[in-house]
Design a protein around this motif. Structure first.
Motif, short mmCIF file in Angstrom:
data_model
loop_
_atom_site.label_atom_id
_atom_site.label_comp_id
_atom_site.label_asym_id
_atom_site.label_seq_id
_atom_site.Cartn_x
_atom_site.Cartn_y
_atom_site.Cartn_z
N ALA A 55 -5.55 -3.24 10.77
CA ALA A 55 -5.81 -4.50 11.49
C ALA A 55 -6.63 -5.47 10.64
N VAL A 56 -7.27 -5.02 9.54
CA VAL A 56 -8.00 -5.95 8.68
C VAL A 56 -7.04 -6.90 7.96
N TYR A 57 -5.77 -6.50 7.80
CA TYR A 57 -4.83 -7.37 7.07
C TYR A 57 -4.32 -8.51 7.94
N GLY A 58 -4.25 -8.30 9.25
CA GLY A 58 -3.63 -9.30 10.11
C GLY A 58 -2.15 -9.42 9.79
N THR A 59 -1.53 -10.49 10.24
CA THR A 59 -0.12 -10.69 9.95
C THR A 59 0.04 -11.03 8.48
N THR A 60 0.94 -10.31 7.84
CA THR A 60 1.12 -10.55 6.41
C THR A 60 2.60 -10.46 6.08
N ASP A 61 2.98 -11.18 5.05
CA ASP A 61 4.39 -11.11 4.62
C ASP A 61 4.61 -9.94 3.69
N ALA A 62 3.51 -9.33 3.22
CA ALA A 62 3.65 -8.25 2.24
C ALA A 62 4.27 -7.02 2.92
N VAL A 63 5.35 -6.53 2.35
CA VAL A 63 5.96 -5.29 2.83
C VAL A 63 6.35 -4.46 1.62
N PRO A 64 5.79 -3.30 1.39
CA PRO A 64 4.65 -2.75 2.12
C PRO A 64 3.35 -3.45 1.70
N GLY A 102 3.99 5.18 4.08
CA GLY A 102 4.63 4.29 3.11
C GLY A 102 6.03 3.90 3.54
N HIS A 103 6.43 4.34 4.72
CA HIS A 103 7.67 3.80 5.28
C HIS A 103 7.54 3.70 6.80
N GLY A 104 8.35 2.84 7.37
CA GLY A 104 8.15 2.53 8.78
C GLY A 104 9.28 3.00 9.67
N PHE A 105 8.98 3.03 10.96
CA PHE A 105 9.99 3.34 11.98
C PHE A 105 9.91 2.27 13.06
N SER A 106 11.06 1.95 13.64
CA SER A 106 11.08 0.94 14.69
C SER A 106 10.73 1.58 16.03
N VAL A 107 10.41 0.73 17.00
CA VAL A 107 10.11 1.24 18.35
C VAL A 107 11.30 2.05 18.86
N PRO A 122 5.84 -8.22 13.30
CA PRO A 122 7.12 -7.51 13.30
C PRO A 122 7.09 -6.21 12.51
N ARG A 123 6.34 -6.20 11.37
CA ARG A 123 6.48 -5.05 10.47
C ARG A 123 5.14 -4.78 9.79
N LEU A 124 4.61 -3.58 9.96
CA LEU A 124 3.38 -3.18 9.25
C LEU A 124 3.63 -1.85 8.60
N VAL A 125 3.72 -1.86 7.28
CA VAL A 125 3.99 -0.63 6.54
C VAL A 125 3.01 -0.58 5.36
N ALA A 126 2.42 0.58 5.16
CA ALA A 126 1.43 0.74 4.10
C ALA A 126 2.09 0.90 2.74
#
Ligand code: UFG
Length: 334
Positions: free
Chosen positions: A119-128, A255-260, A292-296
């Motif tokens: 949550a410190v990043y907020g909305t970001t365009d960076a993926v990951p 390091g990878h994401g999954f959708s709802v 929309p997308r938060l991936v480390a």
């Protein structure tokens, strides 16, 4: 090592206490039990019921126990609640952390591992999202974590405090075996709510928006199993203890994401294994504030600490959560 685990009776703290002890460390838990559970702790672990806002008591505990390092989990953690109660959040999370830092300076400077958040990043365009991404927290909760990170940096610069900051992505799951798991006063997390729906405690699963710019239209998150996250704390504190690291910040995710929808499909698959029907689902409006997308980008902790998550398949993660909730339908009260 002898470790003081502040907030050790909470969800992530209690899993970390178990992993620390399994790795042969001695643990003392400091917790005000406002949301933690004494039942989440091993019966023979030492604990003190104290609050970080009692500065004198914090110092007394450090003097009495003389830990080799501290892991600091204690915080109020609800994004939505933080927006309506900023004073409580700043006082508890920021002033409480400051009291801890000052008590450490007044007694003995020992390494600190701190729980931070994506949550410190907020909305970001960076993926990951890499650790160097700019920090733009959008909630009071995220802001309290960023401020505490800044305080830790200042104490490092001024007093040589060795530290590791861990920024967690979406923490989920439970101890395999189902002895401990997630039990928050307010339930908002996707997998926990799905399990409670399967238990008949909720009518249906709402999908908060299916018109996001993602392949299936639902939000994507990086789900990290709580036991893997606990292991990240063990690696961090041991790295600090060896002097291998002295000032580091790591994302903790797969390091990878999954959708709802993928998460709910995994829940349905686990329920099917137990002969249970799929969950009723309904698409609902977007939940305010959901990116929309938060991936480390989780490579740094892998490269520097040798972090290797064991729970990489969504179904295995969900299985541990379901086993915990099925065995404890009302959490630690059961
Ligand atoms: N969701 C649903 N239906 C639900 C619950 C959640 O569709 O009933 C969706 C949310 O809209 C979101 C995803 O599932 O897209 C995950 O939601 P969670 O509430 O489980 O988790 P968040 O991503 O909102 O929050 C997590 C942590 C926070 C942390 C944040 C960092 O729980 O503590 O990531 O961005 F601040």
């Amino acid at each position: 090592m002898k470790l003081l685990v502040v907030g050790g009776a909470g969800y992530i703290g209690s899993h970390t206490v178990r992993q620390l002890r399994a790795a042969g460390h001695e643990v003392v838990v400091f917790d005000n039990f406002s949301s933690g559970h004494v039942q989440a702790l091993p019966a023979d672990v030492a604990w003190v019921r104290r609050d970080l806002l009692e500065a004198e008591a914090v110092r007394a505990v450090l003097e009495a126990h003389q830990p080799d390092a501290i892991i600091h989990f204690a915080a109020l953690i609800e994004v939505g609640e933080s927006m309506g109660a900023p004073g409580r959040y700043y006082r508890n999370n920021v002033v409480g952390s400051l009291n801890l830092l000052e008590a450490v300076m007044q007694t003995r400077v020992v390494p600190l591992v701190f729980s931070s958040t994506a949550a410190v990043y907020g909305t970001t365009d960076a993926v990951p999202i890499p650790e160097e991404a700019p920090l733009h927290p959008e909630s009071v909760y995220g802001e309290t974590k960023r401020m505490t990170e800044q305080m830790i940096h200042a104490f490092h610069a001024a007093h040589g405090l060795p530290f590791v900051v861990l920024r967690y992505f979406n923490v989920c799951g439970a101890a395999p075996g189902g002895e401990i798991g997630e039990d928050h006063p307010n339930k908002t997390h996707l997998i926990e709510l799905a399990c409670l729906t399967a238990l008949g405690q909720r009518e249906e699963m709402k999908i908060f928006g299916d018109d996001y710019p993602t392949p299936d239209g639902t939000c994507i998150r990086d789900y990290i199993h709580v036991q893997d996250l606990a292991d990240a704390h063990v690696l961090a504190v041991e790295g600090l203890g060896r002097g291998q690291i002295s000032a580091a910040t790591y994302n903790v995710g797969l390091g990878h994401g999954f959708s709802v929808r993928e998460v709910l499909d995994a829940v349905d698959a686990v329920l099917a294994e137990d002969g249970l029907p799929p969950l009723p689902r309904r698409v609902a409006p977007r939940r305010p504030g959901d990116p929309p997308r938060l991936v480390a980008d989780a490579r740094r902790i892998v490269d520097e600490l040798g972090f290797q998550p064991q729970f990489t398949a969504l179904k295995d993660i969900v299985r541990t959560a379901w086993d915990w909730h099925r065995g404890h339908p009302h959490g630690f009260e059961d």
